[in-house]
Design a protein around this motif. Structure first.
Motif, PDB file in Angstrom:
ATOM      1  N   MET A 251       0.766  -1.136  -0.108  1.00 12.22           N
ATOM      2  CA  MET A 251      -0.065  -0.058   0.032  1.00 12.22           C
ATOM      3  C   MET A 251       0.769   1.426   0.058  1.00 12.22           C
ATOM      4  N   SER A 252       2.099   0.997   0.576  1.00 16.23           N
ATOM      5  CA  SER A 252       2.869   2.180   0.673  1.00 16.23           C
ATOM      6  C   SER A 252       3.464   2.903  -0.724  1.00 16.23           C
ATOM      7  N   GLY A 253       3.489   1.839  -1.599  1.00 17.50           N
ATOM      8  CA  GLY A 253       3.984   2.438  -2.938  1.00 17.50           C
ATOM      9  C   GLY A 253       2.780   2.880  -3.822  1.00 17.50           C
ATOM     10  N   SER A 254       1.727   2.754  -3.461  1.00 18.83           N
ATOM     11  CA  SER A 254       0.637   3.078  -4.427  1.00 18.83           C
ATOM     12  C   SER A 254       0.392   4.602  -4.606  1.00 18.83           C
ATOM     13  N   THR A 255       0.715   5.624  -3.631  1.00 13.26           N
ATOM     14  CA  THR A 255       0.653   6.952  -3.793  1.00 13.26           C
ATOM     15  C   THR A 255       1.547   7.481  -4.969  1.00 13.26           C
ATOM     16  N   PRO A 256       2.761   7.156  -4.941  1.00 16.29           N
ATOM     17  CA  PRO A 256       3.955   7.634  -5.860  1.00 16.29           C
ATOM     18  C   PRO A 256       3.366   6.926  -7.163  1.00 16.29           C
ATOM     19  N   THR A 257       3.133   5.673  -7.237  1.00 11.87           N
ATOM     20  CA  THR A 257       2.389   5.222  -8.705  1.00 11.87           C
ATOM     21  C   THR A 257       1.387   6.176  -9.262  1.00 11.87           C
ATOM     22  N   VAL A 258       0.262   6.228  -8.356  1.00  8.50           N
ATOM     23  CA  VAL A 258      -0.705   7.218  -8.713  1.00  8.50           C
ATOM     24  C   VAL A 258      -0.378   8.481  -9.205  1.00  8.50           C
ATOM     25  N   ASP A 259       0.338   9.296  -8.476  1.00 14.86           N
ATOM     26  CA  ASP A 259       0.912  10.501  -8.850  1.00 14.86           C
ATOM     27  C   ASP A 259       1.840  10.386 -10.203  1.00 14.86           C
ATOM     28  N   ALA A 260       2.574   9.539 -10.462  1.00 20.04           N
ATOM     29  CA  ALA A 260       3.249   9.209 -11.574  1.00 20.04           C
ATOM     30  C   ALA A 260       2.331   8.942 -12.644  1.00 20.04           C
ATOM     31  N   ASN A 261       1.479   8.268 -12.504  1.00 15.92           N
ATOM     32  CA  ASN A 261       0.291   7.998 -13.854  1.00 15.92           C
ATOM     33  C   ASN A 261      -0.382   9.253 -14.017  1.00 15.92           C
ATOM     34  N   ARG A 262      -0.804  10.150 -13.035  1.00 17.61           N
ATOM     35  CA  ARG A 262      -1.327  11.433 -13.511  1.00 17.61           C
ATOM     36  C   ARG A 262      -0.457  12.247 -14.257  1.00 17.61           C
ATOM     37  N   THR A 263       0.819  12.488 -13.802  1.00 18.35           N
ATOM     38  CA  THR A 263       1.646  13.268 -14.310  1.00 18.35           C
ATOM     39  C   THR A 263       1.777  12.790 -15.876  1.00 18.35           C
ATOM     40  N   ARG A 264       1.950  11.418 -16.031  1.00 16.20           N
ATOM     41  CA  ARG A 264       2.231  10.982 -17.399  1.00 16.20           C
ATOM     42  C   ARG A 264       0.873  11.291 -18.260  1.00 16.20           C
ATOM     43  N   ASN A 265      -0.280  11.203 -17.763  1.00 20.02           N
ATOM     44  CA  ASN A 265      -1.435  11.493 -18.310  1.00 20.02           C
ATOM     45  C   ASN A 265      -1.455  12.998 -18.660  1.00 20.02           C
ATOM     46  N   ARG A 266      -1.223  13.795 -17.868  1.00 22.65           N
ATOM     47  CA  ARG A 266      -1.289  15.134 -18.031  1.00 22.65           C
ATOM     48  C   ARG A 266      -0.571  15.717 -19.071  1.00 22.65           C
ATOM     49  N   ILE A 267       0.882  15.072 -19.189  1.00 17.75           N
ATOM     50  CA  ILE A 267       1.881  15.311 -20.285  1.00 17.75           C
ATOM     51  C   ILE A 267       1.154  14.861 -21.434  1.00 17.75           C
ATOM     52  N   PHE A 268       0.289  13.873 -21.692  1.00 18.41           N
ATOM     53  CA  PHE A 268       0.105  13.337 -23.031  1.00 18.41           C
ATOM     54  C   PHE A 268      -1.137  14.492 -23.407  1.00 18.41           C
ATOM     55  N   VAL A 269      -2.142  14.590 -22.482  1.00 16.77           N
ATOM     56  CA  VAL A 269      -2.981  15.793 -22.819  1.00 16.77           C
ATOM     57  C   VAL A 269      -2.297  17.279 -23.232  1.00 16.77           C
ATOM     58  N   ALA A 270      -1.298  17.573 -22.575  1.00 15.17           N
ATOM     59  CA  ALA A 270      -0.534  18.745 -22.736  1.00 15.17           C
ATOM     60  C   ALA A 270      -0.180  18.664 -24.261  1.00 15.17           C
ATOM     61  N   LEU A 271       0.763  17.617 -24.761  1.00 16.02           N
ATOM     62  CA  LEU A 271       1.172  17.352 -25.956  1.00 16.02           C
ATOM     63  C   LEU A 271       0.338  17.201 -27.025  1.00 16.02           C
ATOM     64  N   GLY A 272      -0.962  16.607 -26.605  1.00 14.35           N
ATOM     65  CA  GLY A 272      -1.694  16.684 -27.481  1.00 14.35           C
ATOM     66  C   GLY A 272      -2.468  18.201 -28.093  1.00 14.35           C
ATOM     67  N   ALA A 273      -2.821  18.886 -26.938  1.00  8.82           N
ATOM     68  CA  ALA A 273      -2.966  20.283 -27.188  1.00  8.82           C
ATOM     69  C   ALA A 273      -2.016  20.889 -28.068  1.00  8.82           C
ATOM     70  N   ALA A 274      -0.857  20.764 -27.645  1.00  5.76           N
ATOM     71  CA  ALA A 274       0.175  21.714 -28.241  1.00  5.76           C
ATOM     72  C   ALA A 274       0.323  21.187 -29.688  1.00  5.76           C
ATOM     73  N   VAL A 275       0.142  19.954 -29.920  1.00  3.27           N
ATOM     74  CA  VAL A 275       0.162  19.648 -31.519  1.00  3.27           C
ATOM     75  C   VAL A 275      -1.016  20.087 -32.394  1.00  3.27           C
ATOM     76  N   ILE A 276      -2.301  20.138 -31.512  1.00  2.00           N
ATOM     77  CA  ILE A 276      -3.277  20.814 -32.304  1.00  2.00           C
ATOM     78  C   ILE A 276      -3.094  22.431 -32.475  1.00  2.00           C
ATOM     79  N   VAL A 277      -2.642  22.994 -31.406  1.00  2.00           N
ATOM     80  CA  VAL A 277      -2.459  24.397 -31.756  1.00  2.00           C
ATOM     81  C   VAL A 277      -1.208  24.738 -32.766  1.00  2.00           C
ATOM     82  N   ALA A 278      -0.204  23.925 -32.674  1.00  2.00           N
ATOM     83  CA  ALA A 278       0.781  23.975 -33.723  1.00  2.00           C
ATOM     84  C   ALA A 278       0.227  23.611 -35.229  1.00  2.00           C
ATOM     85  N   THR A 279      -0.799  22.817 -35.181  1.00  2.00           N
ATOM     86  CA  THR A 279      -1.205  22.483 -36.482  1.00  2.00           C
ATOM     87  C   THR A 279      -2.264  23.745 -37.093  1.00  2.00           C
ATOM     88  N   TYR A 280      -2.691  24.322 -36.046  1.00  5.05           N
ATOM     89  CA  TYR A 280      -3.602  25.455 -36.361  1.00  5.05           C
ATOM     90  C   TYR A 280      -2.807  26.697 -36.776  1.00  5.05           C
TER      91      TYR A 280
END
Length: 276
Positions: free
Chosen positions: A1-30
């Motif tokens: 259980m002790s390692g669950s929080t860092p894993t959740v935080d890492a996944n959340r950071t990774r997913n935010r990076i994906f969303v930010a990259l996607g938004a950046a690609v769309i803006v760059a295309t625009y």
């Protein structure tokens, strides 16, 4: 259980990076479309610029989807394809009738309100990519506008603009102004103002009164988009208020941000088994 929080935080950071990259690609295309101003999209061709636009919006939408998909429950994943079909069908009908409106984002706003900004952005982007590939290439460059509408619908719901019936049209009006500003350079530089029978007539009228092409598409957008989004948001709030609260409560975003101002049960209670 002790390692669950860092894993959740890492996944959340990774997913935010994906969303930010996607938004950046769309803006760059625009920005690419604005700077290059390719005419082949308006002519229905599939040259280099069209492929770049297609790849940019498709990859951007895919990255946002990857970053947001983990938060989307089954109900949302089932709703997105229906929303895309609704967007294309109503938008295509409006274009055929030659109305100076679009009405092609009802499904996007619906998903944004029920499932949040990321889900709304994915729905909007996929709508215009699929629409541009199958029926109307004009829809493709406006994917960035569809993303903006989905995001703003989600944040409007989060801020409580759907807790009262009369607030939703206000959110639609604000969204329409932003959509008009984002769409105007695309309509002017890529399509020469001719994006539809009804809206094209308005652009021609503004040009006849001595305005530049960009000023004419901006004025046309500021005339059409706010009205269009007021109607769209009003239709969506009518649909949602007509739904049973239990059905709306199936969406975690609705419960988390109290979108409709009423506490909704998470799930119906299971009946207890009779005691022997």
């Amino acid at each position: 259980m002790s390692g669950s929080t860092p894993t959740v935080d890492a996944n959340r950071t990774r997913n935010r990076i994906f969303v930010a990259l996607g938004a950046a690609v769309i803006v760059a295309t625009y920005l690419y479309l604005i700077l290059v101003q390719p005419e082949e999209l308006a002519e229905g061709g599939l040259g280099t610029s069209a492929l770049i636009a297609l790849a940019g919006y498709l990859i951007g939408a895919a990255l946002i989807a990857v970053g947001a998909i983990h938060r989307l429950p089954t109900a949302t994943l089932s709703l997105i394809p229906i929303a895309i079909v609704l967007n294309i069908a109503v938008g295509q009908l409006t274009a055929v009738l030659g109305l100076p409106l679009y009405l092609d984002s009802i499904g996007t706003v619906l998903v944004g309100v029920l499932a949040g900004p990321a889900a709304g952005a994915v729905t909007g982007a996929l709508t215009n990519v699929i629409w541009g590939l199958t029926i109307g290439p004009i829809a493709l460059p406006f994917a960035v506008t569809a993303v903006v509408i989905g995001v703003m619908a989600g944040y409007a719901a989060r801020l409580g603009m759907f807790r009262r019936f009369y607030l939703a049209p206000v959110a639609g009006f604000i969204t329409g102004i932003v959509a008009a500003v984002v769409s105007a350079p695309i309509a002017a530089f890529i399509f020469g103002g001719a994006t539809g029978a009804g809206t094209g007539a308005l652009v021609a009228a503004f040009q006849a009164w001595g305005n530049s092409l960009l000023a004419s598409t901006t004025l046309q957008g500021l005339l059409s988009d706010p009205l269009d989004k007021v109607i769209t948001f009003t239709v969506v709030v009518i649909i949602l208020f007509a739904l049973p609260s239990r059905l709306r409560g199936r969406f975690p975003f609705v419960r988390q941000y109290n979108v409709f101002g009423k506490v909704t049960p998470v799930a119906p209670a299971e009946p207890e088994a009779p005691k022997a």
